[in-house]
Design an enzyme around this catalytic site. Structure first.
Site, short mmCIF file in Angstrom:
data_model
loop_
_atom_site.label_atom_id
_atom_site.label_comp_id
_atom_site.label_asym_id
_atom_site.label_seq_id
_atom_site.Cartn_x
_atom_site.Cartn_y
_atom_site.Cartn_z
N GLU A 115 -10.61 -27.07 -32.99
CA GLU A 115 -9.84 -27.38 -31.77
C GLU A 115 -8.47 -27.96 -32.10
O GLU A 115 -7.48 -27.63 -31.45
CB GLU A 115 -10.61 -28.36 -30.88
CG GLU A 115 -11.86 -27.77 -30.26
CD GLU A 115 -13.02 -27.69 -31.22
OE1 GLU A 115 -12.99 -28.38 -32.27
OE2 GLU A 115 -13.97 -26.91 -30.97
N HIS B 234 -20.77 -33.65 -22.17
CA HIS B 234 -20.42 -32.36 -21.59
C HIS B 234 -20.10 -32.44 -20.10
O HIS B 234 -20.05 -31.42 -19.42
CB HIS B 234 -21.56 -31.35 -21.79
CG HIS B 234 -21.62 -30.78 -23.17
ND1 HIS B 234 -21.83 -31.56 -24.28
CD2 HIS B 234 -21.47 -29.52 -23.63
CE1 HIS B 234 -21.83 -30.78 -25.36
NE2 HIS B 234 -21.60 -29.55 -25.00
#
Ligand SMILES: Cc1ncc(C[n+]2csc(CCOP(=O)(O)OP(=O)(O)O)c2C)c(N)n1
Lengths: 322, 326
Positions: A58, A128
């Protein structure tokens, strides 16, 4: 008229922009097979130079997008989960966002960060379920949270065409929204221009993303007693203060529902600005996640930290008591 | 100044210019004309000079907190770099960037970067975009030995090697990350980290401009030919402080003796010895004159108007709401 789902709207916007501008490309994890479905069909249509499957890196691919943007490209990064933005925060807030000013206007960094599935997805727990749009608005990064399929299409299109970095949060709970639309009427939606989803005269409810649908449901539920105006700024930053001012001038009352955390969240800013600028008939009320919430796993606990319709209805009634 | 030419005279001019620029900049820190201090590049000049001499004007570089040398070697105007250090409106970045962010997009200088290791990933993206455009431009990322412990840099190595991007990763191993020695900070070797990603990785004498140029040229040729990235580790020594705050704080992490012996291998002397005396003296005089002009230009330039402090925040011209009450 055909149905358009929110997810399909994002997919369509990506496809249309890839087709329109050769500088646009999409990158991210598993975008080739479109695990999130948002990039479905794009690899087949545009090939490997326009749709790049990245390693699980990322930080590198977010910085990579900055470098590509500095060199004339218009990258769109798909982040698989919102929490990955924390890994890439350095690259977005500290690099991409700062380049234009720090170089005295020499640089533009037209990167779009697309986050499908932001916010609570029941059962996905602490790492999440974040919905960190307020962080980016605070940093001054253009921040978009569309509520409806046509806005998802229009705002993503504008984000891709914008010369600055833009984060587009597609809330998990909005992804399933579907509307009956004439595809020919889909078009770009400007950043910083709100939308009144329902007119009303007694109280203005501000909401973004899936919470717009909750606000509309509450407005409907209370319709016999209270006339609720539902105002969706559509972009958390820039925020349509003039649009909100016009709405509050009409209603004199303000409620904000926001599923970022209470402390320094979007609702905090809306309420503060209203206190400074607007003539309110009653103190403003906000419904948010608790301070610093980490979303717990068990469904009942997850729900307990999310703003819900009952809280919103109570907040509306409270604002009316004055 | 134009980009450092790859002749002996050109390399000498570059190292000499950078040396004298840094010395003048330190004086301007002392006099208060440059606020915030600087990270002096003295001792490491051979790297910027050698690498940039292997580049074309349309190649791009990214740089570090210690970036003046890279920027000058890539051809930036010393007067505008100095004006930027002094926070003037005429600076490369119109006074918005300062010492650690100097950028000149017209010369392929995508900015010095104050976050250690961050520029590696940006360079990979710039290299990819250059390749997509066609042509054979390459991108260079300069970083220190401290940066090789930043995950993002290793991630960038992977992307560059995986996608065979035209990148040259240049590690300036000056033995220290601020005060931490390489021995105390780096497990394994620096070239080993490049080799682990399948990149040709070599170590060169970072005090000798010719040696750096040779290694850089090989890596740049490889990148231009489509054969992917390389890592060049340049072993060097920083003559001055990590940052000019050390001039006052005087933290003790290296001995006088070490500094003295480090200074013995001076790139300006090494490269200067390759020129005949009259030629060298000519360059010296020309550099002095150029720097006198640069200082006069920088200090004679206007300060930016505070009203425009947040100009350029958004490329689209969007204005931020003011923070002061009312
Ligand atoms: C990611 C990050 N961590 C820490 C710092 C603070 N810092 C600035 S320079 C520096 C040392 C860098 O060492 P190195 O990469 O070897 O470069 P050198 O200073 O020796 O040129 C540190 C720790 C920073 N700017 N960025």
């Amino acid at each position: 008229m055909p149905w358009l789902s929110y997810q399909k709207a994002l997919n369509r916007a990506l496809g249309d922009e890839l087709a329109r501008d050769p500088a646009v490309f999409v990158l991210g994890e598993d975008v080739r097979v479109a695990v999130s479905t948002v990039t479905a069909g794009l690899f087949k249509r545009f090939g490997p130079d326009r749709v790049l499957d990245t390693p699980l890196s990322e930080q590198a691919f977010t910085g990579f997008a900055t470098g590509a943007a500095l060199s004339g490209r218009r990258p769109v990064i798909e982040f698989q989960i919102p929490a990955l933005l924390y890994l890439a925060f350095e690259q977005i807030v500290n690099q991409a966002h700062k380049f234009s000013l720090m170089t005295g206007g020499q640089a533009r960094v037209p990167v779009t960060y697309l986050v499908p599935g932001s916010g609570s997805k029941t059962g996905w727990a602490g790492q999440h379920s974040d919905h960190p749009y307020a962080l980016f608005a605070h940093a001054g990064v253009k921040t978009v949270v569309p509520a409806t399929p046509e806005d998802a299409y229009g705002l993503l299109t504008t984000a891709i065409r914008d010369d600055d970095p833009v984060v587009v949060f597609a809330p998990a709970a909005a992804l399933t929204a579907r509307v009956d639309v004439d595809f020919a009427r889909l078009g770009p939606v400007p950043l910083g221009v709100g939308r009144v989803h329902r007119e009303g005269g007694d109280v203005t409810v501000v909401a973004v993303g899936h919470l717009v649908h909750d606000a509309l449901a509450v407005a409907e539920e209370l319709a016999g007693d209270v006339s609720v105006e539902v105002f969706d700024p559509r972009t958390a930053y820039p925020f349509d203060w003039d649009g909100l001012a016009a709405s509050v001038a009409k209603t004199g009352r303000l409620v904000v529902v926001d599923d970022s955390n209470r402390m320094c969240g979007l609702a905090a800013e809306v309420v503060a600005t209203a206190a400074e600028r607007f003539d309110l008939l009653a103190p403003p009320v906000r419904v948010t996640r608790p301070d610093g919430a980490v979303v717990p796993f068990a469904p009942a606990l997850d729900r307990a930290v999310q703003p819900d319709r009952a809280q919103l209805a109570a907040a509306v009634l409270k604002a009316l008591k004055h | 100044m134009t980009r450092a030419p790859d002749t002996d005279a050109g390399l000498y001019r570059a190292v000499r210019l950078i040396r004298r620029f840094e010395e003048r900049a330190v004086e301007l820190v002392r006099s208060g004309d440059v606020v915030g201090g600087i990270h002096p590049y003295t001792g490491q000049e051979a790297i910027a000079a050698g690498v940039c001499a292997a580049l074309r004007e349309d190649d791009v570089i990214t740089s570090t907190h210690r970036g003046h040398g890279h920027v000058l070697a890539k051809g930036a105007d010393p007067g505008r770099v100095l004006a930027e250090l002094a926070g003037r409106a005429t600076g490369l970045n119109r006074g918005r960037g300062g010492s650690m962010h100097a950028a000149d997009f017209g010369l392929g200088i995508l900015g010095a970067n104050a976050i250690v290791g961050a520029n590696g990933a940006i360079t990979a993206g710039a290299a990819w975009a250059a390749r997509q455009e066609g042509g054979d431009r390459v991108a260079v990322s300069f970083f220190g030995d401290g940066a090789v412990n930043q995950g993002v840099l290793l991630e960038a190595f992977n992307l560059a090697a995986l996608w065979r991007l035209p990148v040259l990763f240049v590690c300036e191993n000056n033995g220290y990350a601020t005060t931490l020695t390489v021995a105390d900070g780096v497990a394994g070797t620096i070239t080993g980290r490049g080799a682990a990603f399948g990149m040709p990785s070599v170590t060169v004498d970072g005090m000798d401009p010719r040696a750096v140029l040779g290694a850089a040229r090989e890596a740049v040729d490889r990148a231009r030919a489509g054969d992917g990235p390389s890592l060049v580790e340049c072993v060097t020594y920083r003559f001055d402080a990590h940052h000019t705050w050390e001039h006052k704080a005087r933290p003790r992490y290296r001995t006088e003796e070490e500094v003295r012996s480090g200074r013995e291998r001076d790139p300006v002397v090494i490269q200067g010895a390759r020129l005949a005396d009259p030629e060298r003296e000519l360059v010296d005089a020309e550099v002095e004159a150029a720097l006198a002009d640069a200082v006069a230009f920088a200090l004679g330039s206007p300060h930016p108007d505070p009203v425009g402090a947040l100009d350029f925040l958004y490329a689209t011209g969007m204005r931020a709401r003011p923070g002061g009450g009312g």
